[in-house]
Motif scaffolding. Sequence first.
Motif, PDB file in Angstrom:
ATOM      1  N   ASP A  49       0.674  -0.791  -0.004  1.00 30.02           N
ATOM      2  CA  ASP A  49      -0.134  -0.125   0.046  1.00 30.02           C
ATOM      3  C   ASP A  49       0.846   1.158  -0.022  1.00 30.02           C
ATOM      4  O   ASP A  49       0.437   2.244  -0.614  1.00 30.02           O
ATOM      5  CB  ASP A  49      -1.164   0.392   1.203  1.00 30.02           C
ATOM      6  CG  ASP A  49      -2.311  -0.744   0.749  1.00 30.02           C
ATOM      7  OD1 ASP A  49      -2.686  -1.707   0.013  1.00 30.02           O
ATOM      8  OD2 ASP A  49      -2.470  -1.762   2.284  1.00 30.02           O
ATOM      9  N   ASN A 100       2.818   1.752  -3.370  1.00 30.06           N
ATOM     10  CA  ASN A 100       1.544   2.210  -4.260  1.00 30.06           C
ATOM     11  C   ASN A 100       1.157   3.580  -4.295  1.00 30.06           C
ATOM     12  O   ASN A 100       0.899   4.713  -4.920  1.00 30.06           O
ATOM     13  CB  ASN A 100       0.354   1.645  -4.372  1.00 30.06           C
ATOM     14  CG  ASN A 100      -0.052   0.513  -5.147  1.00 30.06           C
ATOM     15  OD1 ASN A 100       1.104   0.345  -6.400  1.00 30.06           O
ATOM     16  ND2 ASN A 100       0.088  -0.622  -5.113  1.00 30.06           N
ATOM     17  N   HIS A 101       0.569   4.655  -2.878  1.00 31.86           N
ATOM     18  CA  HIS A 101       0.955   5.823  -2.681  1.00 31.86           C
ATOM     19  C   HIS A 101       1.596   6.271  -3.173  1.00 31.86           C
ATOM     20  O   HIS A 101       1.938   7.451  -3.684  1.00 31.86           O
ATOM     21  CB  HIS A 101       1.218   5.609  -0.697  1.00 31.86           C
ATOM     22  CG  HIS A 101       0.719   7.041  -0.893  1.00 31.86           C
ATOM     23  ND1 HIS A 101      -0.620   7.740  -0.472  1.00 31.86           N
ATOM     24  CD2 HIS A 101       1.862   8.003  -0.017  1.00 31.86           C
ATOM     25  CE1 HIS A 101       0.075   9.162   0.011  1.00 31.86           C
ATOM     26  NE2 HIS A 101       0.877   8.786   0.522  1.00 31.86           N
ATOM     27  N   ARG A 141       1.296   6.696  -7.714  1.00 30.50           N
ATOM     28  CA  ARG A 141      -0.230   6.973  -7.704  1.00 30.50           C
ATOM     29  C   ARG A 141       0.293   9.061  -8.133  1.00 30.50           C
ATOM     30  O   ARG A 141       1.673   9.486  -7.039  1.00 30.50           O
ATOM     31  CB  ARG A 141      -1.532   7.484  -6.806  1.00 30.50           C
ATOM     32  CG  ARG A 141      -1.736   5.834  -6.186  1.00 30.50           C
ATOM     33  CD  ARG A 141      -2.738   5.507  -5.826  1.00 30.50           C
ATOM     34  NE  ARG A 141      -3.278   4.377  -5.632  1.00 30.50           N
ATOM     35  CZ  ARG A 141      -3.199   3.550  -4.845  1.00 30.50           C
ATOM     36  NH1 ARG A 141      -3.201   3.633  -4.000  1.00 30.50           N
ATOM     37  NH2 ARG A 141      -3.814   2.156  -5.709  1.00 30.50           N
ATOM     38  N   THR A 155       0.708   2.016 -10.441  1.00 25.16           N
ATOM     39  CA  THR A 155       0.803   1.613 -10.048  1.00 25.16           C
ATOM     40  C   THR A 155       0.463   0.465  -9.972  1.00 25.16           C
ATOM     41  O   THR A 155       1.241   0.526 -10.861  1.00 25.16           O
ATOM     42  CB  THR A 155      -0.859   1.075  -8.612  1.00 25.16           C
ATOM     43  OG1 THR A 155      -1.740   0.176  -9.840  1.00 25.16           O
ATOM     44  CG2 THR A 155      -1.727   2.101  -8.424  1.00 25.16           C
ATOM     45  N   MET A 156       1.156  -0.330  -9.097  1.00 26.16           N
ATOM     46  CA  MET A 156       2.205  -1.872  -9.083  1.00 26.16           C
ATOM     47  C   MET A 156       1.533  -3.234  -8.369  1.00 26.16           C
ATOM     48  O   MET A 156       1.511  -2.646  -7.050  1.00 26.16           O
ATOM     49  CB  MET A 156       3.524  -1.607  -8.434  1.00 26.16           C
ATOM     50  CG  MET A 156       4.734  -2.749  -8.586  1.00 26.16           C
ATOM     51  SD  MET A 156       6.276  -3.042  -8.530  1.00 26.16           S
ATOM     52  CE  MET A 156       6.307  -3.602  -6.719  1.00 26.16           C
ATOM     53  N   THR A 157       1.142  -3.967  -8.943  1.00 29.78           N
ATOM     54  CA  THR A 157       1.302  -4.946  -8.306  1.00 29.78           C
ATOM     55  C   THR A 157       2.063  -5.867  -7.654  1.00 29.78           C
ATOM     56  O   THR A 157       3.542  -5.613  -7.969  1.00 29.78           O
ATOM     57  CB  THR A 157       0.116  -6.592  -9.215  1.00 29.78           C
ATOM     58  OG1 THR A 157       1.104  -6.960  -9.891  1.00 29.78           O
ATOM     59  CG2 THR A 157      -0.931  -5.435  -9.703  1.00 29.78           C
ATOM     60  N   GLY A 172      -3.312   2.841 -12.021  1.00 32.98           N
ATOM     61  CA  GLY A 172      -3.829   1.631 -11.872  1.00 32.98           C
ATOM     62  C   GLY A 172      -4.483   0.657 -12.393  1.00 32.98           C
ATOM     63  O   GLY A 172      -5.254   0.188 -12.075  1.00 32.98           O
TER      64      GLY A 172
END
Length: 160
Positions: free
Chosen positions: A28, A31-32, A35, A39-41, A69
């Motif tokens: 999280d 990704n913050h 953004r 985003t990255m999985t 995202g």
Amino acid sequence: MSATTTVENEVVVPAGVAAVWARVVDPDGINHELRPWLTMTMPRGTTGLAIDSVPLGRPLGRAWLRLFGIVPFDFDRLVVVEVQPGRRFLERSSMLSMRLWEHERTLAPVAGGTRVHDRVTFRPRLPVPSWPGRPRTPRGCGRRTPSSTVTTAGTAWGNG
């Protein structure tokens, strides 16, 4: 062959090292930082893991990068090679677009918070055209070399 480029960034975050570390190794938190553009999985099978709890030196799988995202456009064959909990991690991976992707992040306590230092070294698979402001020769060198260093400032940290 494409040149290897290194980009460094440093910022002081007004929080303690433990809090910053918990955020920068968590999906999280990652990704913050990326953004709103990306985003990255995390790779399959790594749900619930953070950078400081994955097996070291082993490919973890594909971490997909998504534009806004939503639209997958590249992936990182994620390999975390070194971790010093609470202080440093080193990722050395390859991507669909990069032969080399190396990200080292170090944290250090300073007056008023934590100094976060990032060094990203990358080598694209295809030649990248030059852009205005991109150094062709490192300062102080009289010849062109296969690598260049770019230093930047600022990060997404200021946006709570």
